[in-house]
Design an enzyme around this catalytic site. Structure first.
Site, mmCIF file in Angstrom:
data_model
loop_
_atom_site.group_PDB
_atom_site.id
_atom_site.type_symbol
_atom_site.label_atom_id
_atom_site.label_comp_id
_atom_site.label_asym_id
_atom_site.label_seq_id
_atom_site.Cartn_x
_atom_site.Cartn_y
_atom_site.Cartn_z
ATOM 1 N N HIS A 99 27.963 -13.099 53.597
ATOM 2 C CA HIS A 99 27.540 -11.802 53.053
ATOM 3 C C HIS A 99 26.159 -11.368 53.561
ATOM 4 C CE1 HIS A 99 30.770 -10.901 50.038
ATOM 5 N NE2 HIS A 99 31.021 -12.155 50.284
ATOM 6 N N THR A 100 25.843 -11.760 54.776
ATOM 7 C CA THR A 100 24.567 -11.309 55.357
ATOM 8 C C THR A 100 24.775 -10.084 56.255
ATOM 9 O OG1 THR A 100 24.839 -12.839 57.194
ATOM 10 C CG2 THR A 100 23.500 -13.608 55.359
ATOM 11 N N ASP B 14 33.740 -9.056 60.954
ATOM 12 C CA ASP B 14 35.097 -9.444 61.348
ATOM 13 C C ASP B 14 35.487 -8.848 62.707
ATOM 14 O OD1 ASP B 14 34.838 -10.423 58.831
ATOM 15 O OD2 ASP B 14 36.259 -9.056 57.885
#
Ligand code: GLA
Length: 384
Positions: free
Chosen positions: A32-33, A169
């Site tokens: 979550h960076t 992603d």
């Protein structure tokens, strides 16, 4: 790939005019960076999604999925219609994003094939968006900067599907390098460098096979917490723009200025950014064991600070500490279920995966799937 093209010919009676493949990805460190403009260590995997297409008359598009023979259709002229319910949503979303960026994407007949496991946390949707994106660009005779193609995929998730994901992603699927991890910077949106993993080690993916049905909404809520922490910190540290610019000391000093929950979310992100840089340094120095310990630390921070773990993921990581051959493990990707990654001695990888799966089955009754991952190259068009 050859077989895929042959199936395409059998189905449509012609060669595809464009074809492309894009891999799934693993988030190795840096949880979550990405949407905090931070750094991430990730890799592309050998599992890929392939897309091939020929132009068709009109604006209606058909896509056959060779995995199960199902067919998806949608109309490009209906840009404002609700997204298709099936996998066509990623392809239509990408086509619309490319059109928005000036590419003249025609109606098409297409096919897909994929070895990226679905809904496992290996970014099957990003692989599909990226493969379709590259294929459709070729069909439209258009070009797009690769980082912009990643942004187009992100826009499909953010705007079309309402999930406020970062760029990780699609970016990893596009920029992955054979046999190496990439260290990416999501402020400059560039790959800083590659980070090789010594050949005696592999990443083993073990899928918990369980996923919250609240994944999407929880993800968005975490993102909001990060933004709240960032807005407090930016008042205190004027030169800061996001949590990426904040040190652990600065955050700790401001502990009383935010909700305790928001503080822990920020602690996770700040800790992850530090672990990414430290992890790359340890690998450079040949300290694979030290790198493995950071994976365990990352998971612990997910469990306690970011609260994006689950009892199943925790148990898989717990097992990694006792089953021989493993140096470190953590949840990977958004969290709230899905997969864990385990850094394992290559020679013991098969036995390791078997033993972890057995113990997991005993405790949970669930048969976990495992993959011994090869680090693959990035997305590319295919000529035949
Ligand atoms: C999901 C999102 C990514 C990233 C990870 C967590 O995979 O799609 O953008 O935020 O979670 O690091």
């Amino acid at each position: 790939m050859q077989k895929f093209i042959e199936k395409f010919r059998a189905r449509y009676g012609t060669d595809p005019a464009a074809a492309a493949c894009a891999p799934g990805r693993l988030e190795i460190l840096g949880n979550h960076t990405d949407y905090n403009e931070g750094v991430v260590l990730s890799c592309a995997v050998a599992q890929t999604t392939c897309f091939a297409a020929v132009p068709a008359k009109g604006t209606v598009c058909r896509i056959v999925d060779f995995r199960d023979g199902s067919e998806m259709t949608f109309d490009l002229a209906e840009a404002d219609a609700a997204p298709p319910k099936d996998g066509g949503r990623y392809i239509k979303g990408m086509a619309l994003e490319l059109i928005r960026r000036g590419a003249a994407v025609p109606g098409f007949d297409a096919a897909i094939e994929s070895s990226v496991p679905l809904s496992a946390g290996m970014s099957s949707s990003a692989a599909l968006e990226t493969a379709a994106g590259l294929g459709l660009l070729k069909l439209a005779n258009a070009e797009l900067d690769p980082a912009e193609l990643a942004r187009a995929g992100q826009a499909v998730e953010n705007g079309y599907l309402g999930l406020k994901t970062g760029l990780l992603d699609q970016f990893s699927s596009i920029f992955g390098r054979e046999n190496a991890m990439i260290l990416s910077d999501f402020r400059s949106v560039t790959v800083r460098r590659t980070v090789p993993l010594p050949g005696e080690y592999v990443f083993v993916v073990i899928n918990s096979m369980k996923k919250h049905n609240l994944v999407d909404s929880e993800y968005n809520v975490r993102r909001r917490d990060c933004e709240e922490a960032a807005s407090v910190m930016c008042q205190i540290v004027p030169e800061a723009k996001t949590l990426r610019d904040i040190s652990w000391e600065q955050l700790n000093c401001a502990r009383d200025r935010m909700h305790e929950r928001v503080f822990r979310r920020a602690l996770h992100v700040v800790g992850e950014c530090t672990r990414v840089i430290e992890g790359a340094r340890l690998l450079d120095a040949g300290d694979v064991a030290g790198f493995g310990r950071l994976l365990f630390e990352s998971h612990e921070s997910s469990r306690v600070n970011f609260e994006n773990s689950t009892p199943e993921l925790d148990y898989l990581v717990e097992l990694a500490k006792s089953v021989p051959g493993c140096l470190g493990a953590r949840l990977s990707g958004g969290g709230f279920g899905g997969i864990t990654i385990h850094l394992v001695e290559r020679a013991r990888a098969e036995e390791y995966a078997k033993r972890v799966a057995e113990a997991y089955k005993m405790r949970t009754g669930i048969a976990a799937e495992s993959i011994i991952c090869a680090l693959g190259g990035g997305a590319h068009t295919v000529t035949f």
